[in-house]
Design an enzyme around this catalytic site. Structure first.
Site, PDB file in Angstrom:
ATOM      1  N   GLY A  15       0.837  -1.192   0.000  1.00  0.00           N
ATOM      2  CA  GLY A  15       0.000   0.000   0.000  1.00  0.00           C
ATOM      3  C   GLY A  15       0.872   1.242   0.000  1.00  0.00           C
TER       4      GLY A  15
ATOM      5  N   GLN B  64       3.329   9.999   0.517  1.00  0.00           N
ATOM      6  CA  GLN B  64       4.628   9.314   0.631  1.00  0.00           C
ATOM      7  C   GLN B  64       5.513   9.540  -0.596  1.00  0.00           C
ATOM      8  OE1 GLN B  64       2.660   5.404   1.939  1.00  0.00           O
ATOM      9  NE2 GLN B  64       4.657   5.336   2.944  1.00  0.00           N
TER      10      GLN B  64
ATOM     11  N   CYS C 156       6.162   0.272   7.152  1.00  0.00           N
ATOM     12  CA  CYS C 156       5.812   1.400   6.289  1.00  0.00           C
ATOM     13  C   CYS C 156       6.998   1.700   5.380  1.00  0.00           C
ATOM     14  CB  CYS C 156       5.489   2.607   7.180  1.00  0.00           C
ATOM     15  SG  CYS C 156       4.998   4.065   6.244  1.00  0.00           S
ATOM     16  N   LEU C 157       6.714   1.931   4.103  1.00  0.00           N
ATOM     17  CA  LEU C 157       7.818   2.219   3.165  1.00  0.00           C
ATOM     18  C   LEU C 157       8.551   3.511   3.535  1.00  0.00           C
ATOM     19  CD1 LEU C 157       6.299   1.224  -0.299  1.00  0.00           C
ATOM     20  CD2 LEU C 157       7.846  -0.091   1.151  1.00  0.00           C
TER      21      LEU C 157
ATOM     22  N   HIS D  88      -4.048   1.949   8.016  1.00  0.00           N
ATOM     23  CA  HIS D  88      -2.679   2.494   7.954  1.00  0.00           C
ATOM     24  C   HIS D  88      -2.567   3.537   6.835  1.00  0.00           C
ATOM     25  CE1 HIS D  88       1.879   1.839   7.953  1.00  0.00           C
ATOM     26  NE2 HIS D  88       1.668   2.523   6.841  1.00  0.00           N
ATOM     27  N   GLU D  89      -3.052   3.174   5.654  1.00  0.00           N
ATOM     28  CA  GLU D  89      -2.917   4.093   4.509  1.00  0.00           C
ATOM     29  C   GLU D  89      -3.790   5.328   4.684  1.00  0.00           C
ATOM     30  OE1 GLU D  89      -0.472   3.631   2.675  1.00  0.00           O
ATOM     31  OE2 GLU D  89      -0.105   1.533   3.142  1.00  0.00           O
TER      32      GLU D  89
ATOM     33  N   HIS E 101      -2.220   7.947   6.829  1.00  0.00           N
ATOM     34  CA  HIS E 101      -1.221   8.783   6.142  1.00  0.00           C
ATOM     35  C   HIS E 101      -1.844  10.071   5.610  1.00  0.00           C
ATOM     36  CE1 HIS E 101       2.607   6.667   5.965  1.00  0.00           C
ATOM     37  NE2 HIS E 101       2.045   5.544   5.564  1.00  0.00           N
TER      38      HIS E 101
HETATM   39 NI    NI Z   1       2.904   3.650   5.596  1.00  0.00          NI
END
Ligand code: NI
Length: 162
Positions: free
Chosen positions: A46, A51, A91-92, A133-134, A137
């Site tokens: 995701g 991001q 998380c990326l 989670h997404e 963000h």
């Molecule tokens: Ni993330």
């Protein structure tokens, strides 16, 4: 298509609130393509638009399941279960780390798809985690804000109580 640079955890943009997408034009479609490419390159499931440095309420998800590629524009959680679950998240934007987070067991998200149609999707278990989670963000929230400071044994016990 182009790879975009992923913003990392101390980048202040990650703490900002993203803005609603008003019109789904070619530029938005290009951003979505780039988000998928960037997510796959980094082996993510995701990615939120912030991001890759743009404050737009867009999330892409691909959990390699029957839903395939999902594009969620202006997503909102419209329903969530009282029942909770605890799972590991990463998380990326925070490479090499992970932590346990408590989320609702099931959530329903309403969003606009890439064709401009309003959709609803109900997800449970890990996919519910992913949605939460997404979507966090988009409001400048990182999973690390919610990490539980518990031992593995305590988490095991909590999950077994349910
Ligand atoms: Ni993330």
């Amino acid at each position: 298509m182009a790879l975009r640079q992923i913003r990392l955890k101390n980048d202040p943009i990650l703490r900002k609130k993203s803005r609603e997408v008003e019109k789904i034009d070619d530029r938005i479609k290009q951003i979505v393509e780039d988000m998928f490419e960037t997510m796959y390159e980094n082996k993510g499931i995701g990615l939120a638009c912030v991001q890759v440095g743009m404050l737009k309420r867009i999330v892409v998800i691909d959990m390699q399941d029957e839903d395939g590629q999902m594009v969620l524009i202006n997503p909102k959680i419209i329903q969530k279960s009282d029942e909770k679950q605890i799972n590991v998240e990463g998380c990326l934007s925070i490479p090499g780390e992970n932590g346990y987070v408590e989320r609702p067991k099931t959530v329903t998200v309403e969003y606009t798809d890439l064709n401009g149609n309003i959709q609803q999707k109900t997800a449970s278990d890990y996919k519910a985690h992913c949605f939460c989670h997404e979507l966090d963000h988009l409001d400048g929230v990182l999973y690390t804000d919610k990490v539980l400071n518990l031992s593995e044994e305590e988490i095991e016990r909590l999950n077994n109580e349910k």
